[in-house]
Design an enzyme around this catalytic site. Structure first.
Site, short mmCIF file in Angstrom:
data_model
loop_
_atom_site.label_atom_id
_atom_site.label_comp_id
_atom_site.label_asym_id
_atom_site.label_seq_id
_atom_site.Cartn_x
_atom_site.Cartn_y
_atom_site.Cartn_z
N GLU A 151 0.86 -1.19 0.00
CA GLU A 151 0.00 0.00 0.00
C GLU A 151 0.89 1.23 0.00
O GLU A 151 1.75 1.40 0.88
CB GLU A 151 -0.95 0.03 1.19
N GLU A 157 4.59 5.19 3.88
CA GLU A 157 3.97 6.46 4.28
C GLU A 157 5.06 7.39 4.82
O GLU A 157 5.72 7.06 5.80
CB GLU A 157 2.90 6.22 5.35
N ASP A 188 9.85 7.03 0.83
CA ASP A 188 9.45 7.00 -0.58
C ASP A 188 9.11 5.59 -1.04
O ASP A 188 9.95 4.69 -0.97
CB ASP A 188 10.59 7.57 -1.42
N ASP A 224 -2.19 12.34 -3.01
CA ASP A 224 -2.21 13.79 -3.13
C ASP A 224 -2.33 14.16 -4.61
O ASP A 224 -1.49 13.75 -5.42
CB ASP A 224 -0.93 14.39 -2.54
N LYS A 263 -2.31 21.99 -8.87
CA LYS A 263 -1.78 23.06 -9.70
C LYS A 263 -0.94 22.47 -10.84
O LYS A 263 -0.22 21.49 -10.65
CB LYS A 263 -0.95 24.02 -8.86
N THR A 286 -12.76 5.44 4.64
CA THR A 286 -12.01 6.27 5.57
C THR A 286 -12.77 7.56 5.86
O THR A 286 -13.73 7.92 5.17
CB THR A 286 -10.63 6.62 4.99
N GLU A 294 -12.68 9.80 2.80
CA GLU A 294 -13.66 9.50 1.75
C GLU A 294 -15.05 9.97 2.16
O GLU A 294 -15.79 10.55 1.34
CB GLU A 294 -13.69 8.00 1.46
#
Length: 227
Positions: free
Chosen positions: A56, A81, A108, A130, A134, A204, A207
């Site tokens: 994950e 994470e 990472d 994420d 932009k 979650t 969500e």
């Protein structure tokens, strides 16, 4: 949920925050004591395993990862994470449930994908990454050709990549890049296939908030093609 990324033509780096508010005493103790026991050692070759292995990427607070590991104790789960507070939340849940089938990397996900053997993953989860909305930020999105190449190497034929987002632009971005990659194919045949979450889906707080604000998630499943 948060994620990591790698700049094109540059060494791997993390984007976004790595730490938020101060940790509680128990959380800090788990970071000091439990995290080192669960952390992958990327300086050493991966240990062989007879178990199915899933990854994950950006597990946030760990709601899905905990539920999946609890439901499938015979499967080895790896969670990546960079956000320390999310890692602390996950560790508390691991400790409470006594789970032994989760390994972690605070950093990472690209580094873990490079470290894993070829054909070693049966499923990869990438939920609510994420979106970097932009235009100048979009190069930071995890769904990029170099990371798809990493996934293709580490996933065995028939393995699934499950992707969820509530951002229309990121859904279209992901579909375009997965469609262009020869190693993946989209499994959907009708609208219900991407509008309905997977069996056993863990909703979650993020969500629920997104849906309350009128953003409808999509659930995309891609399959690693035969080599």
């Amino acid at each position: 949920m948060s994620e990591t990324s790698q700049q094109r033509g540059a060494h791997a780096r993390l984007y976004g925050r790595s730490k938020g508010k101060a940790l509680r005493k128990r959380q800090a103790a788990l970071i000091d004591e439990l995290l080192p026991r669960l952390s992958l050692d990327l300086a050493q070759p991966p240990e062989p395993t007879a178990h199915e292995r899933r990854l994950e990427i950006g597990f946030g607070g760990g709601e899905h990862l905990i539920a999946a590991a609890s439901d499938s104790p015979e499967v080895e789960f790896i969670g990546c994470e960079p956000f320390l507070n999310g890692v602390a939340k996950l560790l508390a849940r691991v400790d409470e449930r006594g789970l032994t089938n989760i390994r972690l990397h605070q950093g990472d996900a690209a580094d873990v994908l490079d470290w894993l053997p070829e054909d070693s993953l049966s499923r990869v989860y990438l939920f609510y990454p994420d979106p970097w909305p932009k235009r100048r930020q979009r190069k930071r999105r995890f769904v990029a050709r170099e990371n798809l190449d990493r996934l293709a190497r580490a996933m065995h034929a028939g393995a699934e990549l499950r992707f969820a987002t509530d951002i229309d632009d990121y859904a279209a971005w992901t579909l375009a890049r997965l469609h262009a990659h020869p190693a993946f194919r989209w499994r959907a045949q009708r609208a219900e296939d991407w509008l309905t979450p997977w069996p056993g889906w863990t909703r979650t707080k993020y969500e629920a908030k997104a849906m309350a604000e009128g953003r409808n998630p999509v659930y995309l499943t891609f399959v690693r093609a035969l080599r």
